[in-house]
Design a protein around this motif. Structure first.
Motif, PDB file in Angstrom:
ATOM      1  N   LYS A 111      -6.087  46.763  -5.757  1.00  0.00           N
ATOM      2  CA  LYS A 111      -6.578  47.890  -4.976  1.00  0.00           C
ATOM      3  C   LYS A 111      -5.370  48.709  -4.548  1.00  0.00           C
ATOM      4  O   LYS A 111      -4.383  48.170  -4.049  1.00  0.00           O
ATOM      5  CB  LYS A 111      -7.345  47.416  -3.737  1.00  0.00           C
ATOM      6  CG  LYS A 111      -7.834  48.556  -2.846  1.00  0.00           C
ATOM      7  CD  LYS A 111      -8.575  48.027  -1.622  1.00  0.00           C
ATOM      8  CE  LYS A 111      -9.027  49.154  -0.703  1.00  0.00           C
ATOM      9  NZ  LYS A 111      -9.727  48.637   0.502  1.00  0.00           N
ATOM     10  N   VAL A 112      -5.445  50.017  -4.761  1.00  0.00           N
ATOM     11  CA  VAL A 112      -4.370  50.932  -4.361  1.00  0.00           C
ATOM     12  C   VAL A 112      -4.950  51.888  -3.322  1.00  0.00           C
ATOM     13  O   VAL A 112      -5.985  52.527  -3.566  1.00  0.00           O
ATOM     14  CB  VAL A 112      -3.835  51.723  -5.561  1.00  0.00           C
ATOM     15  CG1 VAL A 112      -2.699  52.651  -5.123  1.00  0.00           C
ATOM     16  CG2 VAL A 112      -3.356  50.789  -6.661  1.00  0.00           C
ATOM     17  N   SER A 113      -4.311  51.968  -2.180  1.00  0.00           N
ATOM     18  CA  SER A 113      -4.770  52.877  -1.125  1.00  0.00           C
ATOM     19  C   SER A 113      -3.590  53.651  -0.562  1.00  0.00           C
ATOM     20  O   SER A 113      -2.434  53.232  -0.675  1.00  0.00           O
ATOM     21  CB  SER A 113      -5.481  52.108  -0.007  1.00  0.00           C
ATOM     22  OG  SER A 113      -4.648  51.111   0.536  1.00  0.00           O
ATOM     23  N   LEU A 114      -3.899  54.798   0.032  1.00  0.00           N
ATOM     24  CA  LEU A 114      -2.884  55.647   0.654  1.00  0.00           C
ATOM     25  C   LEU A 114      -3.283  55.885   2.101  1.00  0.00           C
ATOM     26  O   LEU A 114      -4.434  56.237   2.377  1.00  0.00           O
ATOM     27  CB  LEU A 114      -2.765  56.970  -0.106  1.00  0.00           C
ATOM     28  CG  LEU A 114      -1.633  57.906   0.321  1.00  0.00           C
ATOM     29  CD1 LEU A 114      -0.274  57.268   0.054  1.00  0.00           C
ATOM     30  CD2 LEU A 114      -1.728  59.242  -0.424  1.00  0.00           C
ATOM     31  N   GLN A 115      -2.319  55.683   3.010  1.00  0.00           N
ATOM     32  CA  GLN A 115      -2.583  55.807   4.440  1.00  0.00           C
ATOM     33  C   GLN A 115      -1.609  56.783   5.072  1.00  0.00           C
ATOM     34  O   GLN A 115      -0.457  56.904   4.630  1.00  0.00           O
ATOM     35  CB  GLN A 115      -2.434  54.439   5.127  1.00  0.00           C
ATOM     36  CG  GLN A 115      -3.286  53.343   4.519  1.00  0.00           C
ATOM     37  CD  GLN A 115      -2.921  51.968   5.047  1.00  0.00           C
ATOM     38  OE1 GLN A 115      -1.991  51.819   5.849  1.00  0.00           O
ATOM     39  NE2 GLN A 115      -3.649  50.943   4.600  1.00  0.00           N
ATOM     40  N   ASP A 116      -2.063  57.463   6.116  1.00  0.00           N
ATOM     41  CA  ASP A 116      -1.136  58.334   6.849  1.00  0.00           C
ATOM     42  C   ASP A 116      -0.419  57.535   7.931  1.00  0.00           C
ATOM     43  O   ASP A 116      -0.602  56.313   8.059  1.00  0.00           O
ATOM     44  CB  ASP A 116      -1.856  59.558   7.421  1.00  0.00           C
ATOM     45  CG  ASP A 116      -2.871  59.210   8.506  1.00  0.00           C
ATOM     46  OD1 ASP A 116      -2.898  58.050   8.978  1.00  0.00           O
ATOM     47  OD2 ASP A 116      -3.652  60.111   8.895  1.00  0.00           O
ATOM     48  N   GLY A 117       0.392  58.225   8.723  1.00  0.00           N
ATOM     49  CA  GLY A 117       1.213  57.528   9.713  1.00  0.00           C
ATOM     50  C   GLY A 117       0.437  56.891  10.837  1.00  0.00           C
ATOM     51  O   GLY A 117       0.957  56.018  11.546  1.00  0.00           O
TER      52      GLY A 117
END
Length: 452
Positions: A111-117
């Motif tokens: 699973k690849v996810s992108l998160q903000d700060g």
């Protein structure tokens, strides 16, 4: 004029040296080590080594336009950092490369996810081995999209973002580490607003098979060296446990259809479930679709689901297989033959036929502010597809063209300089003969070239 000429020659020399160095890196970089008898995965020759961190604080930075290599353990959960502006859409894709021929559970994958700060998730995608219970390269991506006229909410502000890669493996699955190939690419903003409503008026029925009969094209071993295809019928051979890669340029407004056929076997008639997997991935490394085929020694065919024409507005569709057909460029087909086939039919290649249709006239793109990068189809792409160049061969060819152009430019500068020196020398000789007394005139040799 003199100073400018020095700068030109020096700058040309530096560019030529850089181009030659890049070419040498493509040719000389060693591939990954694999056990005897296993099929290699050809990692991108430009990939840099990186190490994922167990926290966001210590995560290594991924730069736009770059490719990286890493590994992930059986219980892996690791972070990488990307610094994003407020104008570009950003995509980070991860190819998981398990040792081929291993055992995998239905739910195993990444699973690849992108998160903000602040920890808000911008997007995520999962890739699993599903019903085909054997390992093979799989890919997934995550993205940050800039909303036109957005209010600066979650995942909209410039700053640090974090890519999280998570591996899932059951206790009964092959435990070895998996290789990772990571890409970070960006997509420029548009000059003007584009439509936001995807069209539902497109052909969902598969077209007639392409004309012309089969042509031999040997598949690559990775996304980097995938063999280029155009519309047509393509013949190859695939061994048990092997994954072959191909790529097709699909322009704006065009639809891609693909089928795969396993040829009949002269011996054996036992049934092998999920013997072949055919997958489709988009130019950013996002997974679009896959399908499986069982085999009993007779010819058998599978088809990928019909996909909509490539359009910018597809990204506003909630359905993933439509949303992922969001940009022009190289679309990747990969075919994997189950290692279980060897138990019934032996370690012999099985005939594989791919039939590819690209339907529709190419249309103008949405009008990017800057260079679209991989999200376009160029004349060079069409030439590579027509000739069957692999991705790595096309890259090397492009480097050679650069070296040739730089060398030609440098040669032209040197010839101009030499011509200027000869002209100056001749004028000096003529002037010297004219000024000297008649009884002392002698043939005058050319002096040293003028100082630049």
């Amino acid at each position: 004029m003199t100073t400018q000429r020095i700068r030109t020659v020096r700058g040309t020399g530096r560019r030529a040296a850089a181009a030659v160095a890049a070419l040498c890196a493509v040719v000389a970089l060693p591939g990954p080590a694999w056990a005897a008898g296993e099929a290699p995965y050809a990692y991108d020759s430009a990939a840099q080594q990186v190490k994922g961190a167990d926290t966001t604080t210590n995560s290594a930075q991924l730069k736009p336009g770059s490719v990286y290599r890493d590994t992930v353990s059986r219980t892996g959960k690791q972070y990488y950092r990307v610094d994003l502006d407020g104008q570009h859409n950003a995509y980070v894709s991860v190819v998981a490369v398990p040792p081929p021929g291993g055992k995998a559970d239905y739910t195993d994958g990444i699973k690849v996810s992108l998160q903000d700060g602040s920890g808000s998730q911008c997007s995520a995608q999962e890739a699993q081995f599903s019903s085909a219970g054997y390992t093979r390269p799989i890919t997934a991506y995550a993205m940050r999209e800039v909303e036109p006229g957005g209010d600066g909410g979650n995942c909209q502000s410039p700053g640090a973002y974090y890519v999280l890669v998570e591996r899932t493996s059951k206790s009964t699955s092959t435990p070895e580490d998996w290789g990772l190939e990571i890409r970070h690419v960006t997509e420029p903003a548009l000059k003007a607003a584009a439509p936001t409503a995807p069209s539902d008026d497109w052909a969902s029925a598969s077209p007639q098979p392409p004309d012309g009969g089969p042509t031999k094209r040997v598949g690559g071993t990775s996304y980097f060296d995938a063999t280029s295809l155009t519309e047509g019928e393509w013949r190859d051979d695939i061994r048990p446990g092997q994954t072959l890669f191909y790529r097709v340029p699909v322009d704006w407004g065009q639809q891609l259809f693909a089928t795969a056929e396993l040829g009949s076997s002269p011996t054996g008639d036992d049934y092998v479930s999920n013997a072949l997997v055919l997958s489709l991935d988009n130019p950013a490394g996002g997974h679009v679709d896959d399908n499986t085929l069982s085999y009993s020694g007779k010819q058998a065919t599978l088809a990928l689901d019909p996909q909509p024409p490539v359009a910018y507005e597809n990204r506003f569709e909630s359905s993933g297989d439509v949303s992922d057909m969001r940009f022009a460029g190289w679309y990747y087909l990969s075919a994997t033959l189950s290692p279980e086939v060897v138990k019934v039919y032996g370690d012999k290649p099985v005939p594989l036929t791919l039939r590819v249709n690209v339907v529709g006239q190419a249309q103008d793109g949405p009008g990017y502010v800057g260079d679209p990068g991989p999200f376009a189809v160029t004349d060079d792409d069409r030439d590579a597809a027509a000739s069957g160049q692999s991705g790595s061969e096309a890259s090397t060819s492009g480097t050679m063209k650069l070296v040739a152009a730089v060398a030609l430019g440098a040669g032209a500068v040197l010839l101009l300089g030499l011509g200027g020196w000869v002209l100056v020398a001749r004028r000096r000789a003529t002037r010297a003969q004219a000024q000297a007394p008649a009884h002392t005139q002698e043939p005058t040799q050319y002096g040293p070239p003028p100082a630049w």
